[in-house]
Design an enzyme around this catalytic site. Sequence first.
Site, short mmCIF file in Angstrom:
data_model
loop_
_atom_site.label_atom_id
_atom_site.label_comp_id
_atom_site.label_asym_id
_atom_site.label_seq_id
_atom_site.Cartn_x
_atom_site.Cartn_y
_atom_site.Cartn_z
N GLU A 185 22.15 66.78 42.55
CA GLU A 185 23.12 65.81 43.09
C GLU A 185 24.52 66.31 42.86
OE1 GLU A 185 23.01 61.86 41.51
OE2 GLU A 185 20.83 61.80 41.49
N GLU A 188 17.79 60.93 36.10
CA GLU A 188 18.85 61.02 35.08
C GLU A 188 18.44 60.27 33.82
OE1 GLU A 188 22.62 59.90 36.77
OE2 GLU A 188 22.89 61.89 37.62
N HIS A 212 30.42 55.02 47.66
CA HIS A 212 30.17 56.40 47.23
C HIS A 212 29.90 57.23 48.47
CE1 HIS A 212 28.28 59.82 45.24
NE2 HIS A 212 28.46 59.27 44.05
N TRP A 267 32.49 55.40 40.86
CA TRP A 267 32.41 54.93 39.48
C TRP A 267 33.57 55.38 38.61
CZ3 TRP A 267 32.12 59.60 37.18
CH2 TRP A 267 31.43 60.62 37.85
N GLU A 275 26.78 51.07 45.24
CA GLU A 275 27.27 52.41 45.55
C GLU A 275 27.69 52.56 47.01
OE1 GLU A 275 25.27 55.00 42.05
OE2 GLU A 275 24.01 54.66 43.80
N LYS A 276 28.05 51.44 47.63
CA LYS A 276 28.37 51.52 49.06
C LYS A 276 29.66 52.28 49.35
CE LYS A 276 30.04 46.71 49.12
NZ LYS A 276 29.64 46.46 47.72
N ARG A 285 20.32 48.95 36.67
CA ARG A 285 19.18 49.86 36.76
C ARG A 285 18.91 50.45 35.39
NH1 ARG A 285 21.66 55.21 39.89
NH2 ARG A 285 23.39 55.52 38.47
C1 GLA Z 1 23.79 59.51 39.60
C2 GLA Z 1 22.49 58.89 40.06
C3 GLA Z 1 22.51 58.50 41.51
C4 GLA Z 1 23.84 57.86 41.87
C5 GLA Z 1 24.95 58.82 41.55
C6 GLA Z 1 26.32 58.32 41.93
O1 GLA Z 1 23.85 60.84 39.74
O2 GLA Z 1 21.38 59.71 39.83
O3 GLA Z 1 21.46 57.58 41.72
O4 GLA Z 1 24.01 56.70 41.14
O5 GLA Z 1 24.96 59.03 40.16
O6 GLA Z 1 27.32 59.25 41.63
#
Ligand code: GLA
Length: 679
Positions: free
Chosen positions: A322, A165, A373, A330, A370-371, A126
């Site tokens: 968030e 971000e 997470h 991660w 991110e499954k 991404r």
């Molecule tokens: C960032 C991104 C999210 C996600 C989280 C995972 O904050 O903005 O899309 O990837 O990390 O921790």
Amino acid sequence: MTQSTSTWLYRHPASKLSADGRRISFGADYNPEQWPREVWDEDIRLMKQANVDVVSIAIFSWARLQPAEDRWDFDWLDELMDLLAEAGIGADLATATASPPAWLVTEHPEVLPVTENGTVLSPGGRQHWRPTSPVFRKHALTLVRTLAERYGDHPALVAWHVNNELGCHNLYDYSDDAARAFRSWLQRRYGSVDRLNRSWSTDFWSQRYEDFEQVLPPRTAASFPNPAQQLDFHRFSSDALKQHFIAERDVLRSVTPEVPVTTNFMVMGENKGMNYADWAGELDFVANDHYRQPVANSQEELSFSAATTSSVAQGRPWFLMEHSTSAVNWQPINRPKRSGELQRDSLAHVAHGADAVCYFQWRQSAGGAEKYHSAMVPHAGEDSRLYRSVMELGETLRRLDPVAGSRRQPAQVAVLMDWESWWASELDSHPTEDLRYRPELFAWWLALLDLGVRADVVQSHQDFSDYEMVIAPVLHVVPTPLKERLEHYVDSGGHLVTTFFSGTVDEDDRVWLGGYPGALRELLGVRVEEFAPLYRDESVMLDDGSVGQLWSEPIDCVDGTEVLRRYRGGELDGRAAITRREHGSGSATYVSTKLDHAGLSAILSELVRYTGVAIETPASLLGRVEITRRTGEGGDFLFVINRTDEALDISEFGGEALIGANQDSTILDPRGVAVLRVS
Ligand code: GLA
């Protein structure tokens, strides 16, 4: 630093969600496009049950919204917006520009970022876009305008969420687009190539330029790239992303001037690339993402990040956009949160000024990177410990609504943060490569916290004159105006504390001559001829038994400078290690080594006594709680955060408990948080 000039408006999106605008919002990133339609109804039911009132949507939806350059698909988003509006849930609608779709990068591979050694980054992850690409910008702004025109009047819309971000994965781009933009940026900064040559010290190693066209980003070179060029590239890269934010924001403002615009910052850990102190004035409200860092004292790191966010937001309430309900995906090893931590982490952000508690993400993904997470609704579904904790937090937050809109009450002490010193002090070819700027600030913050002293973070461009004591570790870059402000602060009775490698260079990374700590030498009343950094397995001892690592210095004091600690043993035996110089009713203290926690606590205890700063934590709770205060129309609130795994008696604080303790029981649960109305 280019300081933002736009008028700051604090516009909390929740004002649209509750009659009096007083609400601690609760929600998440919501990615329903990953799920079949029937799951959406289930989501809305569960959101309502959990008191969710805001969701960030469409963050990574560009490929769905615009499957080809000339094809749009809004049906699903229309339906989703309507569903949210019906449910009374606000949409923090993303501009969806974070991740360019396949058609765009296939037709225009020239939008892909390039690393310092020339590798073109591929799509498939991404944020594979160059912040300075005119092609990317054009397509992104078309999308932004289309969304703004379509959803600007939608009743669900409460805020715009620009990109996501910014700079998370594409901060440093060394492409030809970046080179062109860097040159224009330099031209604006310096005006002439002669000035650039002077500022970059290009007579060193035959680096002189005759024309801006010869200048490049600091791509991988045969040896150390020019440090001033690197520092400017940090400034430029932060600025380039800020300009992207502004470009999207301006489109949004032109279509929907009344809808607040934000983007999610990443004030956490060692994220130094974006100078948020410089960006913040461009947002209608500051939003931050924070994930517990895999470091010792990660709970306190969270508080330090939240206090930093509050300083970036200039003390105004901000939005926690968030964080995680439990494990992330991660880190090398991703542990779930322990019981109580979900609630404590969220409330610690509120304690430092957050008026919203949001997560990544609502429903845990079944596929994709991110499954694993965590989310508000885990793979296990509604019948889970996690979702029950989420519901409990939703209820808790409703009891905190009176806090919303209040400001974090300023402390008497501040840790001074300077983004340019962060960048410059960590450049290569320095006395040591082991120096890390932010951990230095954090170490002082933690020592203050353990002593029971409430502290703020203050940004170097902000007014710090009201603080009794300002601690400025590794304040490496000191341009003349900052030098003068620090001198004025001390002359007017302020107490400044600074450390090794401070005052060393000006804004061009050129050394202040005559002896270290350069710009601060006279203020501190000391002079250092040579730095004496330490090897990794080396340490120095001070005469109070505390230990220094990383750095030491042979200090010469001028007359009238008091020696507070001396080195004991070794090369520096008997030489000054910590000094103080008084100026009127103010003082300037210099710490020449990286003190261990005991050493920091000892010197800080003395400084607190000397300056008369209040210790607000009762002696019985020292080191066991963190205290913050918020003040607003709803009252004065004291937050007491239990840092330990034990129940604590907090009866000494008094006050009326909104959460966490009540009149019958003044016992705060292990890892619990109490919010007490104290007036
Ligand atoms: C960032 C991104 C999210 C996600 C989280 C995972 O904050 O903005 O899309 O990837 O990390 O921790």
